[in-house]
Design a protein around this motif. Structure first.
Motif, PDB file in Angstrom:
ATOM      1  N   PRO A 192      -7.019  -2.955  -6.372  1.00  0.00           N
ATOM      2  CA  PRO A 192      -8.139  -2.006  -6.297  1.00  0.00           C
ATOM      3  C   PRO A 192      -8.762  -1.991  -4.894  1.00  0.00           C
ATOM      4  CG  PRO A 192      -8.242  -3.213  -8.358  1.00  0.00           C
ATOM      5  CD  PRO A 192      -7.135  -3.842  -7.542  1.00  0.00           C
ATOM      6  N   GLY A 193      -9.010  -0.792  -4.387  1.00  0.00           N
ATOM      7  CA  GLY A 193      -9.539  -0.644  -3.034  1.00  0.00           C
ATOM      8  C   GLY A 193      -8.463  -0.449  -1.988  1.00  0.00           C
ATOM      9  N   LYS A 194      -7.189  -0.650  -2.393  1.00  0.00           N
ATOM     10  CA  LYS A 194      -6.054  -0.456  -1.495  1.00  0.00           C
ATOM     11  C   LYS A 194      -5.190   0.683  -2.047  1.00  0.00           C
ATOM     12  CE  LYS A 194      -6.935  -4.306   0.879  1.00  0.00           C
ATOM     13  NZ  LYS A 194      -7.264  -4.345   2.330  1.00  0.00           N
ATOM     14  N   THR A 195      -4.262   1.161  -1.225  1.00  0.00           N
ATOM     15  CA  THR A 195      -3.281   2.145  -1.688  1.00  0.00           C
ATOM     16  C   THR A 195      -1.887   1.674  -1.307  1.00  0.00           C
ATOM     17  OG1 THR A 195      -3.257   3.489   0.335  1.00  0.00           O
ATOM     18  CG2 THR A 195      -4.949   4.010  -1.331  1.00  0.00           C
ATOM     19  N   LEU A 196      -0.901   2.119  -2.057  1.00  0.00           N
ATOM     20  CA  LEU A 196       0.477   1.770  -1.732  1.00  0.00           C
ATOM     21  C   LEU A 196       0.862   2.305  -0.363  1.00  0.00           C
ATOM     22  CD1 LEU A 196       2.220   2.466  -5.172  1.00  0.00           C
ATOM     23  CD2 LEU A 196       1.556   0.244  -4.223  1.00  0.00           C
ATOM     24  N   GLU A 197       0.315   3.478  -0.019  1.00  0.00           N
ATOM     25  CA  GLU A 197       0.626   4.071   1.287  1.00  0.00           C
ATOM     26  C   GLU A 197       0.167   3.172   2.420  1.00  0.00           C
ATOM     27  OE1 GLU A 197       0.308   7.493  -1.622  1.00  0.00           O
ATOM     28  OE2 GLU A 197      -0.781   5.627  -1.220  1.00  0.00           O
ATOM     29  N   GLU A 198      -1.076   2.735   2.378  1.00  0.00           N
ATOM     30  CA  GLU A 198      -1.592   1.921   3.481  1.00  0.00           C
ATOM     31  C   GLU A 198      -0.950   0.543   3.522  1.00  0.00           C
ATOM     32  OE1 GLU A 198      -5.699  -0.199   2.573  1.00  0.00           O
ATOM     33  OE2 GLU A 198      -5.778   1.887   1.877  1.00  0.00           O
ATOM     34  N   ALA A 208       6.126   2.388   5.948  1.00  0.00           N
ATOM     35  CA  ALA A 208       6.971   1.936   4.843  1.00  0.00           C
ATOM     36  C   ALA A 208       8.018   0.930   5.272  1.00  0.00           C
ATOM     37  CB  ALA A 208       7.652   3.126   4.175  1.00  0.00           C
ATOM     38  N   LYS A 209       8.590   1.076   6.454  1.00  0.00           N
ATOM     39  CA  LYS A 209       9.689   0.198   6.850  1.00  0.00           C
ATOM     40  C   LYS A 209       9.285  -1.267   6.811  1.00  0.00           C
ATOM     41  CE  LYS A 209      13.028  -0.752  10.506  1.00  0.00           C
ATOM     42  NZ  LYS A 209      13.514  -0.390  11.857  1.00  0.00           N
ATOM     43  N   ASP A 210       8.205  -1.623   7.501  1.00  0.00           N
ATOM     44  CA  ASP A 210       7.776  -3.018   7.521  1.00  0.00           C
ATOM     45  C   ASP A 210       7.294  -3.471   6.156  1.00  0.00           C
ATOM     46  OD1 ASP A 210       8.408  -3.173  10.168  1.00  0.00           O
ATOM     47  OD2 ASP A 210       6.361  -2.827  10.884  1.00  0.00           O
ATOM     48  N   GLY A 211       6.567  -2.588   5.459  1.00  0.00           N
ATOM     49  CA  GLY A 211       6.041  -2.964   4.156  1.00  0.00           C
ATOM     50  C   GLY A 211       7.127  -3.211   3.139  1.00  0.00           C
ATOM     51  N   LEU A 212       8.157  -2.361   3.144  1.00  0.00           N
ATOM     52  CA  LEU A 212       9.241  -2.526   2.185  1.00  0.00           C
ATOM     53  C   LEU A 212      10.075  -3.755   2.492  1.00  0.00           C
ATOM     54  CD1 LEU A 212      10.360   1.156   1.632  1.00  0.00           C
ATOM     55  CD2 LEU A 212       9.173  -0.310   0.029  1.00  0.00           C
TER      56      LEU A 212
END
Length: 233
Positions: A192-198, A208-212
């Motif tokens: 909560p308070g975050k998004t998958l995008e960020e 996405a590259k680093d996050g994935l």
């Protein structure tokens, strides 16, 4: 209290939550008998890393021990309110939670499929898991993820109904004795308070590259741990 064979495998702190029809509470080794209908069911076990029913009592105990013991483990037994098993205790119809953050998983009694229990329990689990799991700034994660074998549409629907988003498919990275090697589909939900995008764990976003890569690394570590646990069993 710890497992005498491994002092690091502590019984986790007690937790419980209730929904309209269910009670979720910390899973214990003493629940092993109640899990037997799930562990011996081909329909349930084909979707797990085991792939086949577990009928040997000692193997079943080791399988359960690897999932319910550990200081940071958050595995819950799902009880059906108003029910009693043969021992006069509330009937346990499932197991749900995490034994390696940020991944969550679940199994349910085949006699209780298609009744919405998994979705109901998962909706209660998610906020509790975010409270228990350290945030990214404290060495943890800001998302939860659940993986399904490609083709397990029912499990994917459960995750989506609980607020998870299908994020990616990883090729030929899951193997068990039923399917052989196959693809995994990953679903994620942000703190909560975050998004998958960020957070960079949603394909098609600029980060996405680093996050994935980060998410995949976490998944690889959890799979290795599960494989080690089952090898020991």
């Amino acid at each position: 209290m710890a497992d005498p064979g491994n002092p690091n495998l502590e019984v986790p702190a007690f937790f419980e939550a209730e929904t309209e029809r269910l009670r979720l509470r910390t899973a214990y080794l003493s629940d092993a008998k109640a899990y037997a209908p799930m562990l011996t069911s081909p329909e349930v076990m084909k979707w797990t890393s085991a792939g086949v029913p577990i009928t040997d009592i000692d193997v079943a105990e080791q399988w359960i021990k690897a999932r319910v013991l550990g200081r940071d483990t958050f595995k819950l037994s799902v009880e059906l309110k108003g029910s009693l098993d043969n021992s006069g205790h509330p009937e346990i119809i499932g197991m749900m939670g995490s034994d390696h953050w940020p991944e969550i998983g679940y199994i349910f009694h085949p006699g209780h499929f298609n009744k919405g229990y998994a979705t109901e329990a998962l909706r209660a689990l998610v906020p509790a898991a975010f409270e228990r799991m350290p945030s990214a700034e404290n060495g943890g994660y800001d998302f939860l993820q659940g993986g399904t074998v490609k083709g397990n549409a029912a499990s994917g629907r459960v995750l989506e109904k609980a607020g998870f988003t299908e994020c990616e498919t990883t090729l030929q990275d899951f193997e068990n004795s039923f399917f052989g090697r196959c693809d995994s589909v990953w679903y994620r939900i942000a703190r909560p308070g975050k998004t998958l995008e960020e957070l960079g764990v949603l394909p098609g976003t600029s980060s996405a590259k680093d996050g994935l890569l980060f998410a995949r690394s976490a998944s690889d570590k959890s799979k290795a741990r599960a494989q080690r646990a089952e090898a020991e069993a």
